[in-house]
Design a protein around this motif. Sequence first.
Motif, PDB file in Angstrom:
ATOM      1  N   VAL A 136       0.858  -1.177   0.000  1.00 55.08           N
ATOM      2  CA  VAL A 136       0.000   0.000   0.000  1.00 55.08           C
ATOM      3  C   VAL A 136       0.894   1.227   0.000  1.00 55.08           C
ATOM      4  O   VAL A 136       1.770   1.368   0.856  1.00 55.08           O
ATOM      5  CB  VAL A 136      -0.914   0.012   1.241  1.00 55.08           C
ATOM      6  CG1 VAL A 136      -1.753   1.263   1.254  1.00 55.08           C
ATOM      7  CG2 VAL A 136      -1.779  -1.227   1.262  1.00 55.08           C
ATOM      8  N   LYS A 188      -4.008   5.390   5.004  1.00 51.61           N
ATOM      9  CA  LYS A 188      -3.889   4.961   6.399  1.00 51.61           C
ATOM     10  C   LYS A 188      -2.941   3.781   6.549  1.00 51.61           C
ATOM     11  O   LYS A 188      -2.153   3.712   7.471  1.00 51.61           O
ATOM     12  CB  LYS A 188      -5.293   4.594   6.901  1.00 51.61           C
ATOM     13  CG  LYS A 188      -5.372   4.286   8.372  1.00 51.61           C
ATOM     14  CD  LYS A 188      -6.818   4.330   8.842  1.00 51.61           C
ATOM     15  CE  LYS A 188      -7.665   3.249   8.155  1.00 51.61           C
ATOM     16  NZ  LYS A 188      -7.504   1.931   8.766  1.00 51.61           N
ATOM     17  N   ASP A 189      -2.998   2.837   5.622  1.00 51.34           N
ATOM     18  CA  ASP A 189      -2.202   1.611   5.761  1.00 51.34           C
ATOM     19  C   ASP A 189      -0.894   1.698   4.993  1.00 51.34           C
ATOM     20  O   ASP A 189      -0.421   0.704   4.460  1.00 51.34           O
ATOM     21  CB  ASP A 189      -3.004   0.417   5.242  1.00 51.34           C
ATOM     22  CG  ASP A 189      -4.237   0.166   6.083  1.00 51.34           C
ATOM     23  OD1 ASP A 189      -5.318  -0.008   5.499  1.00 51.34           O
ATOM     24  OD2 ASP A 189      -4.091   0.167   7.313  1.00 51.34           O
ATOM     25  N   TYR A 190      -0.347   2.891   4.932  1.00 48.33           N
ATOM     26  CA  TYR A 190       0.858   3.100   4.132  1.00 48.33           C
ATOM     27  C   TYR A 190       1.981   2.151   4.548  1.00 48.33           C
ATOM     28  O   TYR A 190       2.309   2.030   5.716  1.00 48.33           O
ATOM     29  CB  TYR A 190       1.333   4.547   4.294  1.00 48.33           C
ATOM     30  CG  TYR A 190       2.533   4.883   3.475  1.00 48.33           C
ATOM     31  CD1 TYR A 190       3.814   4.785   4.009  1.00 48.33           C
ATOM     32  CD2 TYR A 190       2.410   5.289   2.153  1.00 48.33           C
ATOM     33  CE1 TYR A 190       4.927   5.091   3.246  1.00 48.33           C
ATOM     34  CE2 TYR A 190       3.509   5.605   1.389  1.00 48.33           C
ATOM     35  CZ  TYR A 190       4.763   5.500   1.946  1.00 48.33           C
ATOM     36  OH  TYR A 190       5.869   5.789   1.191  1.00 48.33           O
ATOM     37  N   ARG A 249       2.063  -1.133   4.195  1.00 49.53           N
ATOM     38  CA  ARG A 249       1.658  -2.476   4.605  1.00 49.53           C
ATOM     39  C   ARG A 249       1.632  -3.394   3.398  1.00 49.53           C
ATOM     40  O   ARG A 249       1.226  -3.003   2.309  1.00 49.53           O
ATOM     41  CB  ARG A 249       0.258  -2.385   5.228  1.00 49.53           C
ATOM     42  CG  ARG A 249      -0.089  -3.583   6.051  1.00 49.53           C
ATOM     43  CD  ARG A 249      -1.591  -3.613   6.223  1.00 49.53           C
ATOM     44  NE  ARG A 249      -2.063  -2.634   7.197  1.00 49.53           N
ATOM     45  CZ  ARG A 249      -2.135  -2.906   8.516  1.00 49.53           C
ATOM     46  NH1 ARG A 249      -1.757  -4.064   8.988  1.00 49.53           N
ATOM     47  NH2 ARG A 249      -2.587  -1.983   9.335  1.00 49.53           N
ATOM     48  N   VAL A 265      -0.129  -6.276   1.521  1.00 48.67           N
ATOM     49  CA  VAL A 265      -1.460  -6.889   1.517  1.00 48.67           C
ATOM     50  C   VAL A 265      -1.576  -7.870   0.362  1.00 48.67           C
ATOM     51  O   VAL A 265      -0.777  -7.872  -0.563  1.00 48.67           O
ATOM     52  CB  VAL A 265      -2.563  -5.818   1.359  1.00 48.67           C
ATOM     53  CG1 VAL A 265      -2.637  -4.957   2.578  1.00 48.67           C
ATOM     54  CG2 VAL A 265      -2.340  -5.006   0.129  1.00 48.67           C
ATOM     55  N   ASP A 313      -6.542  -7.995   1.834  1.00 45.59           N
ATOM     56  CA  ASP A 313      -6.495  -8.569   3.181  1.00 45.59           C
ATOM     57  C   ASP A 313      -5.057  -8.793   3.595  1.00 45.59           C
ATOM     58  O   ASP A 313      -4.185  -9.054   2.765  1.00 45.59           O
ATOM     59  CB  ASP A 313      -7.261  -9.900   3.182  1.00 45.59           C
ATOM     60  CG  ASP A 313      -7.765 -10.254   4.568  1.00 45.59           C
ATOM     61  OD1 ASP A 313      -8.452 -11.276   4.680  1.00 45.59           O
ATOM     62  OD2 ASP A 313      -7.470  -9.509   5.531  1.00 45.59           O
ATOM     63  N   ASP A 316      -2.760  -8.876   9.773  1.00 45.60           N
ATOM     64  CA  ASP A 316      -3.072  -8.081  10.955  1.00 45.60           C
ATOM     65  C   ASP A 316      -4.014  -6.924  10.669  1.00 45.60           C
ATOM     66  O   ASP A 316      -3.914  -5.869  11.281  1.00 45.60           O
ATOM     67  CB  ASP A 316      -1.763  -7.532  11.554  1.00 45.60           C
ATOM     68  CG  ASP A 316      -0.965  -6.812  10.488  1.00 45.60           C
ATOM     69  OD1 ASP A 316      -0.008  -6.086  10.819  1.00 45.60           O
ATOM     70  OD2 ASP A 316      -1.284  -6.979   9.291  1.00 45.60           O
ATOM     71  N   MET A 317      -4.921  -7.107   9.706  1.00 45.34           N
ATOM     72  CA  MET A 317      -5.881  -6.030   9.476  1.00 45.34           C
ATOM     73  C   MET A 317      -7.226  -6.599   9.092  1.00 45.34           C
ATOM     74  O   MET A 317      -7.350  -7.748   8.676  1.00 45.34           O
ATOM     75  CB  MET A 317      -5.383  -5.066   8.401  1.00 45.34           C
ATOM     76  CG  MET A 317      -5.537  -5.545   6.995  1.00 45.34           C
ATOM     77  SD  MET A 317      -4.792  -4.400   5.855  1.00 45.34           S
ATOM     78  CE  MET A 317      -6.099  -4.181   4.707  1.00 45.34           C
ATOM     79  N   CYS A 356     -10.562  -5.073   3.712  1.00 47.21           N
ATOM     80  CA  CYS A 356     -11.220  -3.855   3.249  1.00 47.21           C
ATOM     81  C   CYS A 356     -11.015  -3.680   1.746  1.00 47.21           C
ATOM     82  O   CYS A 356     -10.223  -4.391   1.144  1.00 47.21           O
ATOM     83  CB  CYS A 356     -10.658  -2.640   3.995  1.00 47.21           C
ATOM     84  SG  CYS A 356      -8.961  -2.292   3.533  1.00 47.21           S
TER      85      CYS A 356
END
Lengths: 253, 124
Positions: free
Chosen positions: B15, B19-21, B23, B25, B39, B42-43, B46
């Motif tokens: 990302v 917000k999830d910069y 991460r 996924v 997905d 640890d989240m 979304c």
Amino acid sequence: MKTILASETMDIPEEVTVQVAAKVVTVEGPRGKLTRNFKHLNLDFQLLEGGRKLQVDAWFGTRRTMAAIRTAISHVQNLITGVTKGYRYRMRFVYAHFPINASITNSNTAIEIRNFLGEKKVRKVDMLDGVTILRSEKVKDELILDGNDVELVSRSAALINQKCHVKKKDIRKFLDASLLLGFLAGESHCSWLASIALLLARVVRIWDRWRLVGELLLASAWRPRMETLDLISTNALVSCSKQPLRLHSLLFM
Amino acid sequence: MPFKRFVEIGRVALVNYGKDYGRLVVIVDVVDQNRALVDAPDMVRCQINFKRLSLTDIKIDIKRVPKKTTLLKAMEEADVKNKWENSSWGKKLIVQKRRASLNDFDRFKVMLAKIKVILSSILD
């Protein structure tokens, strides 16, 4: 709406090698080498199977970009036939009275056209890169343009054609021209266009002669004999394609 | 020259906005032309726009929209974490993070270490 992926593949024949780098396609074959730059297109060019297939992709393409896929492939196919068979465009001279005089200069890369419609102006046309021109020996009044790149050969033919346009005259009547007769890429052949034009020129000439005869008869009914003889002598010098107006002016003197 | 990293189910992406910069996924489903369902261990699952994702070379073997446990197991099997940390991109990110988290004393130590390296290369 954007289509995620649209692609098309084409086969490349054995004797041709194709290289693609940064949307510049280079095709090499028995007759030489041709390149074409597709940088104005938003397409993905890819060689598959070690150079035997060319795939063209459009990612998230609009209708326009997807249409460009097939044209790009057609352009590459033209390059391939140019490099294996070559392109030959044949042109014929069509004239009613003044023979079109053409001389090939510059070792087959330029042509000079004289006596078009009797004009003093000499029309010179330089052939484009890689295009040679010759006068056909067997066929009267024929030009043969040869080359590898279809764009250049057809453009040279168009340049010659455009130099021989008739100005300030009724073009339905003054049918003189140097017309594209047909073109060969290998064995394909189409030759009806200029044949029709030649036929037309001949038909008009014949019809015109009959018209002249008719008008002469009319004139002889209305004029004393001496003037009729004058009319006949002037008409003998007159060419059909140039003088219909003059004839009328003679009649109504 | 053709594209190698595709948006597909199981593609691991980073990302790069929001917000999830930063991460990592996994793309679990495609919502429409612009968004994916995404997905990570640890989240909460979304949806996220593709423009916020940078695709990586790593791909795992999952079916569309797997359960969280299935996803975790697949990530373990594909060894995503190690592959990422050993890739040059992953290594660079780790270094960047470390540098950003240095305090003044650490930066002083770094300066000394650099001088030492230069001197030893001159003297050799």
